[in-house]
Design an enzyme around this catalytic site. Structure first.
Site, PDB file in Angstrom:
ATOM      1  N   SER A 208       0.820  -1.208   0.000  1.00  0.00           N
ATOM      2  CA  SER A 208       0.000   0.000   0.000  1.00  0.00           C
ATOM      3  C   SER A 208       0.862   1.269   0.000  1.00  0.00           C
ATOM      4  O   SER A 208       1.711   1.442  -0.865  1.00  0.00           O
ATOM      5  CB  SER A 208      -0.957  -0.059   1.193  1.00  0.00           C
ATOM      6  OG  SER A 208      -1.966   0.904   1.106  1.00  0.00           O
ATOM      7  N   ASP A 367      -9.668  -3.616  -5.615  1.00  0.00           N
ATOM      8  CA  ASP A 367      -9.373  -4.434  -4.435  1.00  0.00           C
ATOM      9  C   ASP A 367     -10.144  -3.964  -3.198  1.00  0.00           C
ATOM     10  O   ASP A 367      -9.818  -4.336  -2.081  1.00  0.00           O
ATOM     11  CB  ASP A 367      -7.868  -4.466  -4.147  1.00  0.00           C
ATOM     12  CG  ASP A 367      -7.304  -3.123  -3.693  1.00  0.00           C
ATOM     13  OD1 ASP A 367      -8.076  -2.161  -3.504  1.00  0.00           O
ATOM     14  OD2 ASP A 367      -6.069  -3.021  -3.509  1.00  0.00           O
ATOM     15  N   HIS A 401      -7.571  -5.459  -0.743  1.00  0.00           N
ATOM     16  CA  HIS A 401      -6.373  -4.648  -0.513  1.00  0.00           C
ATOM     17  C   HIS A 401      -5.491  -5.264   0.570  1.00  0.00           C
ATOM     18  O   HIS A 401      -4.265  -5.314   0.433  1.00  0.00           O
ATOM     19  CB  HIS A 401      -6.813  -3.236  -0.103  1.00  0.00           C
ATOM     20  CG  HIS A 401      -5.718  -2.225  -0.115  1.00  0.00           C
ATOM     21  ND1 HIS A 401      -5.206  -1.693  -1.281  1.00  0.00           N
ATOM     22  CD2 HIS A 401      -5.027  -1.634   0.896  1.00  0.00           C
ATOM     23  CE1 HIS A 401      -4.258  -0.815  -0.986  1.00  0.00           C
ATOM     24  NE2 HIS A 401      -4.130  -0.763   0.334  1.00  0.00           N
TER      25      HIS A 401
END
Length: 425
Positions: A208, A367, A401
Site C-alpha cells: 500500500s 481491491d 487490498h
C-alpha cells in the site's frame, strides 16, 4: 453448504499442503538475498513524550489530566488499542497528539508544540502491526511468518522499515524534513542489510502506502546505487493513481479511533497522498452532484467544497499533486501484485451537495480500495517505460487490498515471487 462453497473449501484445503510444503522446501534459507519490508498506512507504531511546552487543546481536555497527568518519558501513542479500551476518554487526546501543524515559514509539517514522536523499532519488523485483535492481519504479520517459513530470520536477512505514516514526500526543493530523514535511514538500512549478507543486493517488499514511499525513494536514489543495492522491488496493493474512496471526507469520528477525527487526519501531510491522479483517471466524473460533477482534474475545487482552506488546497497542488503526477518507473527489476474482483467505489454521488452525508456509492472493480484503473495504469506508467527492462504485474482475483498480504493463497504467490527474485541472475 451449496456446491460452489463446497468447491471453494476443497480448493483451499487442497492448496494448503502445497503452501506448507513450499515453505518447508526453503527452510534452509541458504543464500537468500536480504528482504526489507515497508508496511502500509497506519501500520507503523509511534511513541510520544510530552514536554513542558505542551498545552492541551480545548477539544481534548483529557490530555490535561487522567492517565496523561504528569506523564514522563516515552509512551505508546499509535497504535495503543489497550490503553484506549481501558480509558476511552483518551481517544480525543490521542487524536490531538497525533495531529500535525504546517509551518508556512519553514514550509514544512511538524508535531503539535510540546509533543515529540519517534518510530518504534526501525530496522526490524517488531514495529509493525497493532495490539488490536480486530486488525491483527491488516499489516505484515502473516507475511513475516511466511518469510520465516522459507528461511528468513529477523535481524539476519529480514528487516523492517516502519515510518511515520503522517508525513509524505514533497517535490524537490520543498521542505520535508521527517520524510527526508526516513529516506536516509532506509538507504542506510539497505546498505547494512547488504553488508551483513555478503554484499548481496536487497529485495524490497512493500504494501500500500509503503509502495508509494519506496517508489519515491528509488527514483530519488542514484541509478548506480539502485543497481548495486536493489535486486528486486515487489510492490503489493499499490496502484499508479490512488483510489476514489479516499474522496470521502465526511463522517463522524469513531469513539475508539483517533484517526477518525477530522482535525487529526486532515492535518497529515499524507491526507491527499493517494487521491485519484488526473494522469490515471482523466476527466471521468468521480464525484457527482446535482450542480456539478468532479473529475480528478477538479480535486482542488472539490477540496474547497469540503471545507479545506485555500492554504490546504494550495499545498495539495504544489506538494502532493507534483509527486502524484511524477509516479514513474524505478528502473530496477519490479513485480506488482494487486487484488481485483472486489467491489470498489468508482463514483460517489452526493446529489444534494451535502459532502458531510454518506454518499450513494457506484461500485466498479478493484481491491476494495484501489480501483482497477489505477492498477492497470502500472503497465503503461512503469511497464512500458524504456528505462524499466524487467517488469511483471500479477492480478489476484477476488482478493482485497489487505488480502494480498493475509490470504493464504495470495501469501503463497507473494512468497514465491520473493523466492523467484532470489533465483534471478
Amino acid at each position: 453448504m451449496d456446491t460452489q462453497a463446497q468447491l471453494l473449501v476443497v480448493l483451499v484445503a487442497g492448496a494448503w499442503p502445497f503452501f506448507v510444503g513450499s515453505l518447508a522446501r526453503g527452510a534452509a534459507g541458504a543464500g537468500l538475498h536480504p528482504v526489507v519490508l515497508l508496511p502500509g498506512y497506519a501500520c507503523s507504531q509511534l511513541d510520544a513524550r510530552l514536554t513542558d511546552e505542551f498545552e492541551p487543546a480545548s477539544t481534548a481536555p483529557s490530555c490535561g489530566g487522567g492517565a496523561l497527568k504528569g506523564k514522563k518519558g516515552w509512551f505508546r501513542l499509535w497504535k495503543n488499542h489497550k490503553a484506549l479500551q481501558e480509558d476511552p476518554a483518551l481517544v480525543p487526546c490521542y487524536a490531538e497528539l497525533l495531529r500535525l501543524v504546517y509551518d508556512p515559514v519553514a514550509g514544512d509539517y511538524h508535531n503539535v508544540p510540546g509533543v515529540e514522536t519517534r518510530v518504534v523499532s526501525f530496522g526490524t519488523t517488531r514495529g509493525f502491526g497493532s495490539d488490536d485483535p480486530a486488525t491483527k492481519n491488516t499489516c505484515m504479520e502473516k507475511l513475516v511468518q511466511a518469510l520465516e517459513g522459507v528461511g528468513y530470520r529477523e535481524g539476519e536477512n529480514l528487516f523492517g522499515a516502519p515510518y511515520d505514516f503522517r508525513y509524505a514526500p514533497a517535490p524537490p526543493g520543498e521542505a520535508s524534513r521527517e520524510f527526508s530523514c526516513f529516506l536516509s535511514s532506509l538507504r542506510l538500512l539497505i546498505e547494512q542489510a547488504s553488508q551483513r549478507n555478503g554484499n548481496m543486493s536487497v529485495i524490497l517488499v512493500t504494501h500500500s502506502l509503503g509502495g508509494l514511499n519506496a517508489n519515491v525513494f528509488l527514483n530519488r536514489s542514484p541509478l548506480a546505487w539502485r543497481r548495486r543495492y536493489v535486486k528486486h522491488f515487489v510492490m503489493v496493493s499499490t496502484g499508479a493513481g490512488g483510489g476514489v474512496f479516499l474522496l470521502r471526507f465526511g463522517g463522524s469520528p469513531s469513539p475508539t479511533d483517533p484517526l477518525s477525527f477530522a482535525n487529526t487526519i486532515r492535518s497529515f501531510a499524507t491526507a491527499f497522498s493517494a487521491l485519484p491522479s488526473p494522469k490515471v483517471f482523466g476527466h471521468a466524473p468521480l464525484v457527482i452532484t446535482r450542480a456539478k460533477n468532479y473529475s480528478a482534474y477538479d480535486i482542488p475545487e472539490y477540496l474547497k467544497a469540503n471545507g479545506f482552506s485555500d492554504d490546504e488546497v494550495a499545498r495539495y497542488v504544489t506538494r502532493v499533486l507534483h509527486v502524484t503526477l511524477n509516479f514513474s518507473a524505478p528502473a530496477v527489476p519490479m513485480t506488482c501484485i494487486n487484488g481485483i474482483g472486489v467491489l470498489t467505489a468508482e463514483k460517489l454521488v452526493y446529489w444534494d451537495g451535502d459532502f458531510g452525508a454518506n454518499p450513494h456509492v457506484i461500485n466498479g472493480d478493484g481491491d476494495g480500495g484501489i480501483n482497477i484503473e489505477s492498477t492497470l495504469a502500472l503497465d503503461s506508467l512503469i511497464g512500458a517505460d524504456p528505462e524499466q527492462d524487467d517488469f511483471k504485474s500479477l492480478l489476484i482475483h477476488n482478493t482485497s487490498h489487505v488480502g494480498t498480504i493475509s490470504d493464504d493463497l495470495a501469501l503463497e504467490r507473494l512468497v514465491n515471487e520473493v523466492l523467484e527474485a532470489n533465483r534471478a541472475i
